[in-house]
Design an enzyme around this catalytic site. Sequence first.
Site, mmCIF file in Angstrom:
data_model
loop_
_atom_site.group_PDB
_atom_site.id
_atom_site.type_symbol
_atom_site.label_atom_id
_atom_site.label_comp_id
_atom_site.label_asym_id
_atom_site.label_seq_id
_atom_site.Cartn_x
_atom_site.Cartn_y
_atom_site.Cartn_z
ATOM 1 N N LYS A 17 36.239 -17.134 -21.071
ATOM 2 C CA LYS A 17 35.078 -17.033 -21.949
ATOM 3 C C LYS A 17 35.119 -15.678 -22.628
ATOM 4 O O LYS A 17 35.086 -14.640 -21.971
ATOM 5 C CB LYS A 17 33.806 -17.198 -21.129
ATOM 6 C CG LYS A 17 32.539 -17.045 -21.949
ATOM 7 C CD LYS A 17 31.302 -17.370 -21.147
ATOM 8 C CE LYS A 17 30.055 -17.154 -21.985
ATOM 9 N NZ LYS A 17 28.831 -17.413 -21.213
ATOM 10 N N LYS A 31 36.638 -20.947 -24.227
ATOM 11 C CA LYS A 31 35.439 -20.842 -25.052
ATOM 12 C C LYS A 31 35.431 -19.542 -25.819
ATOM 13 O O LYS A 31 35.721 -18.512 -25.216
ATOM 14 C CB LYS A 31 34.225 -20.907 -24.123
ATOM 15 C CG LYS A 31 32.895 -20.694 -24.784
ATOM 16 C CD LYS A 31 31.809 -20.610 -23.767
ATOM 17 C CE LYS A 31 30.521 -20.316 -24.501
ATOM 18 N NZ LYS A 31 29.447 -19.961 -23.650
HETATM 19 C C1 PBG Z 1 25.461 -18.254 -20.903
HETATM 20 C C2 PBG Z 1 26.107 -18.991 -21.995
HETATM 21 C C3 PBG Z 1 26.290 -18.645 -23.353
HETATM 22 C C4 PBG Z 1 26.855 -19.755 -23.970
HETATM 23 C C5 PBG Z 1 27.016 -20.723 -22.997
HETATM 24 N N1 PBG Z 1 26.582 -20.236 -21.781
HETATM 25 C C6 PBG Z 1 25.900 -17.444 -24.121
HETATM 26 C C7 PBG Z 1 26.470 -16.124 -23.868
HETATM 27 O O1 PBG Z 1 27.399 -15.930 -23.092
HETATM 28 O O2 PBG Z 1 25.914 -15.208 -24.478
HETATM 29 C C8 PBG Z 1 27.176 -19.867 -25.445
HETATM 30 C C9 PBG Z 1 27.215 -21.236 -25.987
HETATM 31 C C10 PBG Z 1 27.175 -21.345 -27.463
HETATM 32 O O3 PBG Z 1 27.233 -20.351 -28.217
HETATM 33 O O4 PBG Z 1 27.079 -22.482 -27.926
HETATM 34 N N2 PBG Z 1 26.103 -17.119 -20.451
#
Ligand code: PBG
Length: 331
Positions: free
Chosen positions: A200, A253
Amino acid sequence: MTDVAKFRPERRGRRLRRTEPIRRMFSETRLHPDMFVAPVFAVEGNGRSEEVDGMPGVSRYSVDRLPSYFERLVGAGVRSVLLFGVPGSKDERGTGAYAPDGIVPRAISSIRRSFPELVVMADVCLCEYTSHGHCGVLSGEQVDNDETLPLLSRAAVEYARAGADVVAPSAMMDGQVHAIRRALDEAGLDDTVVMGYSAKHASAFYGPFRNAAGSAPSFGDRRGYQMQPGNRREALREVEEDVKEGADIVMVKPALAYLDVISEARRRFGVPLAAYNVSGEYSMLKAAALNGWLDEKSAALEVLTAIRRAGADLIITYFAEQAAGWVKEGR
Ligand code: PBG
């Protein structure tokens, strides 16, 4: 002019592109609604369904409004949802994330019985629930990894008990998959699937999501725990770690700017691979479509096809409902 001999190529790639039936027969990458996962925002309160700023077509629903929304999703052919909670109040330790009667467990219980055919996934993170908006508990200005792990584990166990089929830790804490797997097993929840948000990245494309979930950090950013966009080898190490820690599904992601990571993860690892086509990727396409600058359906299907072609088994996407419809009607 006249004495230039006419060249007749032997190989004609165009033969396999000539008609729609021929093209379909030789299509290497197909989309199916089974591979789409629709993110869903459950918000505290009653009678609420409110469109998210910057995400036309995406709304947050209070628990009483979820069933009719789910009817719609299922009707469109969507078979899986990924739940996010928007709590009524927040605190330093993100208590709402792991409260047994928190927004996510309540959302899960309310839909679980009415939609047995749906695969229910729940995001596990503290950022929507902490007053400071970071994904774990703080020690000074730092997010404390090891203090956060038990809290993520408690949340995962609550969601699984409420009936989630899949729990998906997205906090980017080291060891989160292992900690959650162990906690689930100790609670007798060995059948609950763990999907790691393995690679991520600290991405600008999460902007609209943070509006939807009210989860923007109140100071600093997430670069101390989320990955830097340029690091491909590190991304693959993160995926490898999650596989070792027992993740049933791993994830890359965002999706679009990271297709090379998806493709390499597919090549190297045998476990199912998810890709998250995140909020900003959705918003930019929607915005262009609403302005008449792009054709929404063909652009969205092209994007989803590319993510699939790169190697994703599952695509988490805000286009799930629309795309399921488009795919069913056969393009
Ligand atoms: C929670 C999380 C996030 C997303 C999914 N789970 C946001 C972040 O890390 O700030 C982002 C999903 C999206 O942008 O569609 N940590």
